[in-house]
Write an enzyme that holds these catalytic residues in place. Structure first.
Site, PDB file in Angstrom:
ATOM      1  N   ARG A  48       0.824  -1.223   0.000  1.00 42.61           N
ATOM      2  CA  ARG A  48       0.000   0.000   0.000  1.00 42.61           C
ATOM      3  C   ARG A  48       0.854   1.269   0.000  1.00 42.61           C
ATOM      4  O   ARG A  48       0.351   2.357  -0.259  1.00 42.61           O
ATOM      5  CB  ARG A  48      -0.991   0.001   1.164  1.00 42.61           C
ATOM      6  CG  ARG A  48      -1.943   1.187   1.131  1.00 42.61           C
ATOM      7  CD  ARG A  48      -3.137   1.031   2.060  1.00 42.61           C
ATOM      8  NE  ARG A  48      -2.785   0.566   3.378  1.00 42.61           N
ATOM      9  CZ  ARG A  48      -2.221   1.304   4.326  1.00 42.61           C
ATOM     10  NH1 ARG A  48      -1.956   2.581   4.111  1.00 42.61           N
ATOM     11  NH2 ARG A  48      -1.917   0.781   5.494  1.00 42.61           N
ATOM     12  N   TYR A 102     -14.468  10.661 -20.456  1.00 41.21           N
ATOM     13  CA  TYR A 102     -14.757   9.250 -20.180  1.00 41.21           C
ATOM     14  C   TYR A 102     -15.851   9.184 -19.096  1.00 41.21           C
ATOM     15  O   TYR A 102     -15.792   9.922 -18.112  1.00 41.21           O
ATOM     16  CB  TYR A 102     -13.468   8.566 -19.706  1.00 41.21           C
ATOM     17  CG  TYR A 102     -13.684   7.155 -19.254  1.00 41.21           C
ATOM     18  CD1 TYR A 102     -13.912   6.147 -20.179  1.00 41.21           C
ATOM     19  CD2 TYR A 102     -13.689   6.834 -17.897  1.00 41.21           C
ATOM     20  CE1 TYR A 102     -14.134   4.842 -19.767  1.00 41.21           C
ATOM     21  CE2 TYR A 102     -13.902   5.525 -17.482  1.00 41.21           C
ATOM     22  CZ  TYR A 102     -14.131   4.543 -18.415  1.00 41.21           C
ATOM     23  OH  TYR A 102     -14.351   3.256 -18.004  1.00 41.21           O
ATOM     24  N   ASP A 174      -5.547  12.798 -19.588  1.00 39.01           N
ATOM     25  CA  ASP A 174      -5.837  11.365 -19.690  1.00 39.01           C
ATOM     26  C   ASP A 174      -5.333  10.952 -21.077  1.00 39.01           C
ATOM     27  O   ASP A 174      -5.924  11.279 -22.097  1.00 39.01           O
ATOM     28  CB  ASP A 174      -7.353  11.146 -19.546  1.00 39.01           C
ATOM     29  CG  ASP A 174      -7.745   9.679 -19.634  1.00 39.01           C
ATOM     30  OD1 ASP A 174      -6.982   8.897 -20.233  1.00 39.01           O
ATOM     31  OD2 ASP A 174      -8.816   9.332 -19.122  1.00 39.01           O
ATOM     32  N   LYS A 199      -6.168  -0.486 -20.735  1.00 42.18           N
ATOM     33  CA  LYS A 199      -6.332  -0.393 -22.178  1.00 42.18           C
ATOM     34  C   LYS A 199      -5.013  -0.765 -22.885  1.00 42.18           C
ATOM     35  O   LYS A 199      -4.608  -1.902 -22.803  1.00 42.18           O
ATOM     36  CB  LYS A 199      -6.837   1.003 -22.546  1.00 42.18           C
ATOM     37  CG  LYS A 199      -8.019   1.485 -21.672  1.00 42.18           C
ATOM     38  CD  LYS A 199      -9.257   0.632 -21.816  1.00 42.18           C
ATOM     39  CE  LYS A 199     -10.296   0.859 -20.713  1.00 42.18           C
ATOM     40  NZ  LYS A 199     -10.662   2.226 -20.444  1.00 42.18           N
TER      41      LYS A 199
HETATM   42  C1  LIG Z   1     -11.142   3.014 -19.351  1.00 39.51           C
HETATM   43  C2  LIG Z   1     -10.813   4.444 -19.240  1.00 39.51           C
HETATM   44  C3  LIG Z   1     -10.670   5.090 -18.002  1.00 39.51           C
HETATM   45  C4  LIG Z   1     -10.899   4.378 -16.676  1.00 39.51           C
HETATM   46  O1  LIG Z   1     -10.005   3.341 -16.499  1.00 39.51           O
HETATM   47  P1  LIG Z   1     -10.313   2.020 -15.617  1.00 39.51           P
HETATM   48  O2  LIG Z   1      -9.048   1.266 -15.727  1.00 39.51           O
HETATM   49  O3  LIG Z   1     -11.503   1.354 -16.230  1.00 39.51           O
HETATM   50  O4  LIG Z   1     -10.621   2.488 -14.224  1.00 39.51           O
HETATM   51  C5  LIG Z   1     -10.321   6.424 -17.988  1.00 39.51           C
HETATM   52  N1  LIG Z   1     -10.159   7.119 -19.149  1.00 39.51           N
HETATM   53  C6  LIG Z   1     -10.306   6.541 -20.354  1.00 39.51           C
HETATM   54  C7  LIG Z   1     -10.111   7.365 -21.573  1.00 39.51           C
HETATM   55  C8  LIG Z   1     -10.641   5.200 -20.458  1.00 39.51           C
HETATM   56  O5  LIG Z   1     -10.803   4.633 -21.663  1.00 39.51           O
END
Ligand SMILES: *Cc1c(COP(=O)(O)O)cnc(C)c1O
Length: 383
Positions: A48, A102, A174, A199
């Protein structure tokens, strides 16, 4: 190894490994321990505390990929976003968010951030004036997502960095859709870079994880709050994620090449009304894409000609799976009107440009001819 002059595939493969002094294994050993001696150790290791051997090593790989001083790994993309924002903002502070986001991020903002007295404004578009007019006296952070989901609109990263400097606040992106292979926002002066590692970094639809990269100073601040929130990733998954990232550049480059070919082909298809892909000359942000992206990514959206049944088309596909999420080695497709934007009214969807005929396509690593053949057979049976 110094990361400055080495290539992307070498960073993916070699930076941020745990060196096995005992057996000299070719890959990182996995440390599942939750307890470490504190005798003579400079860091008190504990999962943690984000400093187990595997977490520490992978964080270095994330930092190198994003050309930043430091990185951190989390249990999900949402953990990366929530821990970062809660660490850097306090009651009375204000954030500027982009017009579209998102879905999970949007929910976190409207359902959670407001509970902490953190204020926010959504910009009215993606241009400089849209962001600048949303900035207030108490703005501490400008947040962006580029390319955006699902219409692939771009935001000028150098412009966001310049605005943030001018108004003495931080900039955060992001970078999930582009991945560090196609876009390194630190090159343009962005302060904090975030990924849903679920992703492209994971890339095989079998890992949930998140990552951030930034300066050592900001990572230290984010770390200090994160150890109290507890959103770290299990070491087994850290180890799997390190393995996955070794092939990230190969995967993403193939996905980007495939996507460009398929986008061009779809653009000329009589049953397709419109294709949204930043690598097409017809994309309104094509010049910006060329300036700030190294490749145009594996994500595209397209709209069938009015009257054609998009959902019916999708269900006829055999190789391409219709499924949520994105960025796996396998091609997947979904209808935003049926999934991510289902809760909006048809009028609200229309306003955002999300028609019932819109499909979001995550291109995999399969041969283009096989993906095309699947599309051709589905096109031939819809009306
Ligand atoms: C999937 C996604 C998230 C969130 O990610 P998780 O791993 O599902 O918590 C945030 N931003 C974008 C652009 C995403 O595609």
């Amino acid at each position: 190894m110094k990361t400055k002059n080495i290539g992307i595939n070498t960073i993916c493969t070699h930076i941020g490994e745990v060196h096995d002094e005992q057996f000299k294994s070719a890959i990182s050993p996995l440390f599942m321990a939750t307890s470490y001696s504190y005798d003579g150790m400079d860091a008190k290791r504990y999962p943690r505390s984000f400093n187990s051997p595997n977490q520490e090593a992978l964080s270095k790989k994330i930092a190198a990929l994003e050309k930043c001083e430091a990185g951190m790994i989390f249990g999900s993309g949402m953990a990366a976003i929530s821990h970062t924002l809660l660490a850097l903002l306090k009651k009375g502070d204000h954030i500027v968010f982009p017009e579209t986001l998102y879905g999970g991020t949007y929910n976190f903002i409207v359902k959670e951030l407001s509970k902490f007295g953190i204020e926010y404004t959504f910009a009215k578009g993606f241009k400089r004036e849209d962001f600048e007019s949303a900035i207030k006296q108490n703005t501490k952070l400008i947040y962006t997502e580029t390319p955006s989901n699902p219409l692939m609109k771009l935001t000028d990263l150098a412009m966001i960095a310049e605005l943030a400097k001018k108004h003495k606040c931080l900039s955060m992106i992001d970078n999930t859709f582009a991945s560090p292979i196609n876009q390194t926002p630190a090159d343009f002066g962005i302060d904090i870079i975030m990924h849903s590692a679920t992703k492209y970094m994971g890339g095989h639809s079998d890992i949930s994880a998140g990552a951030i990269a930034s300066s050592q100073e900001l990572i230290d601040k984010i770390w200090a709050t994160s150890i109290n929130l507890g959103g770290h990733l299990s070491d087994y998954t850290v180890w799997l994620l390190e393995r996955s990232i070794k092939t990230m550049a190969l995967r993403v480059q193939q996905q980007s090449r495939n996507a460009k070919k398929i986008a061009k082909w779809l653009e000329n298809h009589p049953q397709v009304a419109k294709v949204y892909y930043p690598g097409l000359k017809s994309h309104p942000d094509y010049a910006l894409a060329k300036k700030q992206m190294k490749g145009y990514g594996g994500m595209l959206s397209f709209e069938l000609v009015k009257g054609l049944d998009a959902v019916g088309f999708m269900r006829k596909l055999k190789l391409v799976k219709y499924s949520m999420s994105l960025a796996g080695v396998e091609s997947t497709i979904l209808s935003p009107a049926e999934t991510s934007h289902f809760l909006l009214t048809p009028e609200e969807r229309e306003k955002q440009g999300i028609s019932d005929g819109l499909l979001r396509f995550s291109i995999g690593i399969e041969e283009v001819k096989d993906i095309k053949a699947d599309l051709v057979q589905a096109f031939s049976v819809i009306k």
